[in-house]
Design an enzyme around this catalytic site. Structure first.
Site, PDB file in Angstrom:
ATOM      1  N   GLU A  72      -1.272   7.266   7.213  1.00  0.00           N
ATOM      2  CA  GLU A  72      -1.836   7.425   5.879  1.00  0.00           C
ATOM      3  C   GLU A  72      -1.578   6.219   4.976  1.00  0.00           C
ATOM      4  O   GLU A  72      -1.558   6.336   3.753  1.00  0.00           O
ATOM      5  CB  GLU A  72      -1.277   8.693   5.228  1.00  0.00           C
ATOM      6  CG  GLU A  72      -1.613   9.961   5.989  1.00  0.00           C
ATOM      7  CD  GLU A  72      -1.051  11.214   5.339  1.00  0.00           C
ATOM      8  OE1 GLU A  72      -0.458  11.106   4.239  1.00  0.00           O
ATOM      9  OE2 GLU A  72      -1.206  12.299   5.923  1.00  0.00           O
ATOM     10  N   CYS A  73      -1.413   5.075   5.572  1.00  0.00           N
ATOM     11  CA  CYS A  73      -1.129   3.844   4.827  1.00  0.00           C
ATOM     12  C   CYS A  73      -2.430   3.079   4.580  1.00  0.00           C
ATOM     13  O   CYS A  73      -3.402   3.211   5.327  1.00  0.00           O
ATOM     14  CB  CYS A  73      -0.145   2.992   5.625  1.00  0.00           C
ATOM     15  SG  CYS A  73       0.292   1.422   4.862  1.00  0.00           S
ATOM     16  N   GLY A  74      -2.431   2.270   3.528  1.00  0.00           N
ATOM     17  CA  GLY A  74      -3.595   1.431   3.270  1.00  0.00           C
ATOM     18  C   GLY A  74      -3.831   0.391   4.349  1.00  0.00           C
ATOM     19  O   GLY A  74      -4.912  -0.189   4.440  1.00  0.00           O
ATOM     20  N   CYS A 128       0.776  -1.244   0.000  1.00  0.00           N
ATOM     21  CA  CYS A 128       0.000   0.000   0.000  1.00  0.00           C
ATOM     22  C   CYS A 128       0.802   1.285   0.000  1.00  0.00           C
ATOM     23  O   CYS A 128       0.788   2.010   0.984  1.00  0.00           O
ATOM     24  CB  CYS A 128      -0.942   0.014   1.192  1.00  0.00           C
ATOM     25  SG  CYS A 128      -0.149  -0.147   2.789  1.00  0.00           S
TER      26      CYS A 128
END
Length: 235
Positions: free
Chosen positions: A108-110, A48
């Protein structure tokens, strides 16, 4: 014998073709998203490089970061003093007798939503039985933890109601890596080298301060619950 040799060669060629295809996909995705190009050996651990709510284009083995290196006999996790998100010194010897799950986090990572949610669930379930989760924000992977310590705390505590401690933002790779992370990596490497591969890599520490296991970013916190229970001595 000839047939066996032919099948072996075919299998090797097929594996090489899959790696090559994955690498070309990584290069194309990197060019479009301005993310760094990865070596094929990193692809199965990578995840991601995009914002929350999107899935990664790469296939993953969720336990691809399992331990390869042997346990280091030098030093102890309890030798380190670290800073919390408010700048206060915390001696890890304060956690003697606890089972520790150490995670490098990002906002802010998947993988942010699933990991924070499951870390909270794991902590709520076992915090009174000796589990501590130590979260270390890191901005080295896709610049997905850009905020200040105060902003990170606000995000974790407001959006996810996180109760486990969050520490000072650190580097986990390279010459500037926090000493505690140098120790963790030297204690437990992975199939693809000692370096942390992405956000939400996990180290599980037993009650004696020994690094028991290491898990890939895509290994969900709840999937290692049985390992946590074993170290806690829960049937």
């Amino acid at each position: 014998m000839l047939r066996s040799s032919t099948l072996f060669i075919f299998g090797r060629n097929l594996a090489a073709a899959r790696i090559s295809a994955s690498f070309h996909l990584a290069k194309q995705f990197s060019a479009n998203s301005k993310q760094p190009i990865l070596h094929p050996s990193q692809i199965s651990s990578f995840t991601c490089p995009i914002k929350v709510g999107f899935s990664s284009p790469f296939p993953f083995n969720s336990r691809s970061d399992r331990t390869m290196a042997s346990q280091s006999n030098s030093g102890s996790i309890y030798d380190f003093t670290i800073k919390d998100a408010k700048g206060n010194d915390v001696n890890l010897s304060d956690y003697k007798g606890k089972v520790l799950l150490i995670v490098n986090v990002a906002s802010e990572c998947g993988l942010t939503n699933s990991n924070y949610t499951e870390l909270n669930q794991l902590y709520e379930k076992y915090k009174d039985q000796g589990l501590e989760i130590l979260a270390f924000p890191c901005n080295q992977f896709g610049a997905q933890e850009p905020g200040s310590n105060e902003e990170i705390l606000e995000f974790a505590c407001t959006r996810f109601k996180a109760e486990f401690p969050i520490f000072d933002k650190v580097d986990v790779n390279g010459d500037t890596a926090a000493p505690v992370y140098k120790f963790l990596k030297s204690s437990k490497g992975s199939f693809f080298g000692d370096d942390i591969k992405w956000n939400f890599s996990k180290f599980l520490i037993d009650k004696n301060g020994t690094v028991h296991d290491r898990y890939a970013p895509t290994t969900s916190p709840l999937s290692i619950e049985k390992d946590v229970k074993k170290l806690l001595g829960i049937a």
